[in-house]
Write a protein that holds these residues in place. Structure first.
Motif, PDB file in Angstrom:
ATOM      1  N   ASP A 253      22.333  14.400 -10.769  1.00 19.12           N
ATOM      2  CA  ASP A 253      21.970  15.561  -9.950  1.00 19.12           C
ATOM      3  C   ASP A 253      21.230  15.047  -8.721  1.00 19.12           C
ATOM      4  OD1 ASP A 253      21.033  17.860  -8.774  1.00 19.12           O
ATOM      5  OD2 ASP A 253      20.152  18.700 -10.593  1.00 19.12           O
ATOM      6  N   ASN A 254      21.842  15.197  -7.538  1.00 21.30           N
ATOM      7  CA  ASN A 254      21.232  14.684  -6.304  1.00 21.30           C
ATOM      8  C   ASN A 254      20.253  15.668  -5.674  1.00 21.30           C
ATOM      9  OD1 ASN A 254      23.517  16.278  -5.759  1.00 21.30           O
ATOM     10  ND2 ASN A 254      23.809  15.370  -3.737  1.00 21.30           N
ATOM     11  N   ILE A 289      20.525  10.801 -14.433  1.00 21.43           N
ATOM     12  CA  ILE A 289      20.092  10.274 -13.133  1.00 21.43           C
ATOM     13  C   ILE A 289      19.798  11.445 -12.199  1.00 21.43           C
ATOM     14  CG2 ILE A 289      20.684   8.721 -11.231  1.00 21.43           C
ATOM     15  CD1 ILE A 289      23.080   7.817 -13.132  1.00 21.43           C
ATOM     16  N   GLY A 290      18.667  11.377 -11.514  1.00 21.74           N
ATOM     17  CA  GLY A 290      18.326  12.449 -10.587  1.00 21.74           C
ATOM     18  C   GLY A 290      17.709  11.918  -9.310  1.00 21.74           C
ATOM     19  N   ASN A 317      12.564   9.389  -6.182  1.00 29.84           N
ATOM     20  CA  ASN A 317      11.844  10.225  -5.223  1.00 29.84           C
ATOM     21  C   ASN A 317      12.156   9.784  -3.796  1.00 29.84           C
ATOM     22  OD1 ASN A 317       8.329  10.798  -4.422  1.00 29.84           O
ATOM     23  ND2 ASN A 317      10.099  12.097  -4.112  1.00 29.84           N
ATOM     24  N   LYS A 318      13.392  10.081  -3.373  1.00 29.20           N
ATOM     25  CA  LYS A 318      13.833   9.746  -2.016  1.00 29.20           C
ATOM     26  C   LYS A 318      14.869  10.774  -1.571  1.00 29.20           C
ATOM     27  CE  LYS A 318      13.332   4.663  -2.058  1.00 29.20           C
ATOM     28  NZ  LYS A 318      14.088   3.382  -1.879  1.00 29.20           N
ATOM     29  N   SER A 319      15.405  10.578  -0.375  1.00 23.58           N
ATOM     30  CA  SER A 319      16.517  11.411   0.078  1.00 23.58           C
ATOM     31  C   SER A 319      17.807  10.924  -0.563  1.00 23.58           C
ATOM     32  CB  SER A 319      16.648  11.343   1.609  1.00 23.58           C
ATOM     33  OG  SER A 319      17.890  11.893   2.017  1.00 23.58           O
ATOM     34  N   LEU A 339      24.759  20.050  -9.043  1.00 24.58           N
ATOM     35  CA  LEU A 339      23.790  20.310  -7.977  1.00 24.58           C
ATOM     36  C   LEU A 339      23.724  21.775  -7.594  1.00 24.58           C
ATOM     37  CD1 LEU A 339      25.102  19.444  -4.425  1.00 24.58           C
ATOM     38  CD2 LEU A 339      26.554  19.039  -6.418  1.00 24.58           C
ATOM     39  N   ASN A 340      22.510  22.153  -7.240  1.00 25.64           N
ATOM     40  CA  ASN A 340      22.224  23.416  -6.563  1.00 25.64           C
ATOM     41  C   ASN A 340      21.447  23.006  -5.323  1.00 25.64           C
ATOM     42  OD1 ASN A 340      21.461  25.905  -5.657  1.00 25.64           O
ATOM     43  ND2 ASN A 340      20.318  26.482  -7.469  1.00 25.64           N
TER      44      ASN A 340
END
Length: 705
Positions: A253-254, A289-290, A317-319, A339-340
């Motif tokens: 989930d990006n 993975i997120g 914790n990044k873009s 993704l949402n």
């Protein structure tokens, strides 16, 4: 004598009697009622019912065999019925907790962080046993933060992530209420342990923190401007089903948010692992993975996964657009993507939702399944930036399905966004002869209730979900529900565009209701007060038959001359004048707002069908207008020389069946009408206006027209 037909012979039948006892006991208790009949093993019959406290009736549960006591207890605690009851209790507690946090001036975006911090600390047995013994609030606050830091460090969370998390939780030690006022923090910990922690232990793999976050922001949604719309848990579960997640899936989930999709995937993966502890450990450590950009949401996501016994989930914790992030994720070879994305606002530099889908797909293996929920505008776009992104998606990937979601799905996030789910197959270009499945998934059985948001009040969701999944899996074509179509990037990607109306829904009552509404309009607004003494008689005594299978499809543009109404600013007209009616975008009162002054350039001729193109709850409806009027620019008029009040009402009743194709996301304007079709009675290959008129005249109340 196991069960009577009406279950009302309480003294003689086992089921009847046990349900009677349960109905009385349920005033104070949750009741498991077991009815047994038969004097031999061969004749044995067993029925089980669960009657929860203060509920009206019992629900059948378990099967027809007696079970060990522990199985009864486990089945009761984890039953859908008990979940709904516990969830409603949790929502009630959350509302009270939110009010208490507000009283102590804890900011909205820190409330869920405080709860997550407490939940992590309660995992530590030493802290749980000793937190009440701290003599000062400051010592308790320090102990809470240190315990959480130790817990996360021992879970190998990583130095950089740990620093970020410690930074996010540090407010607890400096907050005036939490660190200086006696018993405030202690009371919060007591209440969280009793009400939230117990819920989590009973109902595993439910995104409790996500739900708490939604509830806290319901009253002051500071994240609305950031486009954050959190996915309801039942839709997160649906995503896992659509992607056919199993124990070997690697989920990505990006736009992780609070981690709801990953928790839903983990739940399904662990269930498929069927007790294999080694595989379950592998799932938690390596198969989730997120990526989350915002630090405080990242802290919630990591906390959420830790609370669900997983401190090692790969959440970054990044873009998600950073190349090093893309490469890091691709190395893990994710097989399913969820993704949402943040929903695009008005700012020029806001990232398009479809860019996030492309990013997710880029990270998946070939053949991987990506499931995304996005605003309807992404599917409707036929030009501009969104259309360009749609073309890029089809060049690289296959559009497997598009599912229109309930209109009020995100009402709990204080958002009115109309959405659809898109399902893609990664790295397989969309073939020109490839059909895409479109589903009208607008009714999920959830209802709105004050202070509870949307809930599965009647327990309908499970059956509805199964119908949705069966239709999606089998690529069913069902009138009014689903269809398979070949599409291009410049087409609208919505079921509403292609779906055939289910004309089997047409009944005599549909037309009678339309006659009665129109008669009421005449009495209220046209000063027709004595017509036929309001009797219910028909003009013609001979009843005509409806046979929609013999009807034919006609283009709207071939039936009507279409003309837009002209009034773009009604404010100046509404305060003065008594000349003619202003017709607005509403179905009630036949669209009448009030009388206004005559402005000749704005007048639309009467004896027409008015199509409501946009408006609060009325888009897609039609009305018949007998007199000249001034109409809002959201309306389009349809003219035909054969039109009169009788066949006009027939047409309105049929046209209203088309309403499901339109919403605030997909308007019912002139451009849509030029492409629309309708099925009507036919004669000599033309619409049979005479039959339509005579049919209305054969119905009750037609003398009132």
């Amino acid at each position: 004598k196991h069960e009577s037909s009406n279950r009302d012979k309480f003294a003689d039948f086992a089921v009847d009697g046990v349900l009677l006892y349960a109905s009385y006991l349920s005033k104070d208790f949750d009741v498991l009622a077991i009815a047994v009949s038969g004097e031999t093993t061969q004749n044995l019959k067993v029925s089980h019912f669960l009657h929860l406290r203060n509920e009206r009736k019992a629900t059948e549960i378990f099967g027809n065999e007696l079970l060990p006591a522990q199985d009864y207890l486990d089945g009761y605690l984890k039953s859908p019925e008990k979940f709904r009851q516990d969830y409603n209790t949790l929502l009630e507690f959350t509302k009270k907790l939110n009010e208490k946090l507000h009283t102590h001036k804890i900011p909205e975006n820190q409330r869920a962080l405080l709860i997550s911090c407490i939940l992590i600390a309660l995992e530590d047995t030493a802290f749980k046993a000793a937190y009440q013994s701290h003599k000062t609030p400051q010592n308790l606050a320090k102990s809470l933060i240190q315990t959480v830091s130790n817990e996360l460090e021992s879970a190998n969370i990583g130095h950089r992530k740990l620093t970020t998390l410690n930074s996010q939780f540090s407010f607890i030690e400096t907050d005036t209420s939490l660190s200086t006022k006696d018993n405030v923090l202690k009371d919060f910990i007591d209440e969280i342990d009793e009400n939230v922690n117990q819920f989590i232990k009973t109902h595993e793999y439910f995104d409790v923190l996500g739900q708490l976050y939604i509830e806290f922001l319901r009253y002051a949604n500071t994240d609305k401007g950031l486009g954050i719309v959190l996915t309801p848990p039942h839709i997160a579960d649906l995503f896992a089903e659509l992607a056919q997640v199993n124990k070997n899936s690697i989920a990505f989930d990006n736009c992780t948010g609070t981690g709801g999709f990953l928790i839903a995937a983990m739940k399904k993966m662990i269930k498929d692992a069927n007790g294999d502890t080694k595989k379950i450990a592998e799932i938690k450590s390596n198969q989730l993975i997120g990526v989350e950009y915002q630090s405080y949401i990242f802290a919630l996501a990591v906390s959420n996964m830790y609370i669900h016994q997983d401190g090692k989930t790969n959440i970054i914790n990044k873009s998600c657009f950073d190349r090093d992030v893309v490469e890091e994720v691709r190395e893990k070879r994710p097989t399913v993507g969820f993704l949402n994305p943040p929903y695009k606002g008005d700012k020029k530099n806001d990232i398009e939702e479809l860019d996030f889908i492309l990013n997710n797909l880029e990270c998946l293996i070939e053949g991987g399944i990506c499931v995304a929920i996005v605003p309807m505008s992404c599917a409707l776009a036929t030009k501009g930036k969104k259309a360009e992104l749609k073309a890029e998606l089809l060049r690289k990937h296959t559009l497997k399905a598009v599912l229109s979601m309930p209109n009020d799905l995100f009402i709990d996030s204080e958002a009115s966004t109309f959405t659809c789910i898109m399902v893609f197959v990664a790295h397989k270009p969309h073939a020109t002869n490839q059909k895409t499945y479109f589903g009208y998934y607008k009714e999920d059985g959830f209802v709105k209730r004050k202070n509870k948001g949307r809930i599965d009040l009647f327990g309908n969701w499970e059956a509805i979900k199964n119908k949705w999944l069966a239709s999606y899996t089998n690529n069913d074509n069902e009138a009014g529900f689903s269809i398979n179509k070949m599409i291009k990037a410049t087409d609208e990607w919505t079921v509403e565009t292609y779906l055939e109306t289910d004309y089997k829904k047409i009944t005599k009552q549909l037309f009678i209701d339309e006659i009665r509404k129109y008669a009421s309009f005449q009495i209220l607004h046209l000063d027709i007060k004595s017509t036929t003494n309001y009797n219910a008689d028909a003009i013609q005594k001979q009843e005509l038959a409806l046979n929609t299978e013999d009807w034919a499809y006609f283009d709207i543009k071939d039936i009507f001359d279409l003309d837009k109404c002209e009034c773009s600013n009604a404010t100046g007209l509404l305060d003065a004048g008594e000349d003619l009616y202003y017709i607005g975008a509403k179905k009630t009162d036949n669209g009448v707002m009030q009388k206004v002054e005559m402005v000749e350039s704005l007048v639309s001729k009467g004896n027409c069908i008015v199509f409501i193109g946009d408006g609060q709850g009325s888009v897609g409806y039609s009305t018949y207008q007998p007199l000249d009027f001034i109409g809002s620019t959201t309306l389009t008029c349809g003219y035909n020389n054969a039109l009169n009040a009788y066949n006009g009402l027939f047409l309105v009743a049929v046209l209203d069946l088309e309403r499901f194709k339109y919403s605030f996301g997909r308007k019912y304007g002139k451009s849509q009408l030029l492409k629309a079709k309708i099925k009507l009675p036919t004669k000599n290959r033309k619409p049979d206006f005479e039959f339509m008129e005579n049919y209305i005249k054969s119905l009750p109340y037609s003398q009132l027209i």
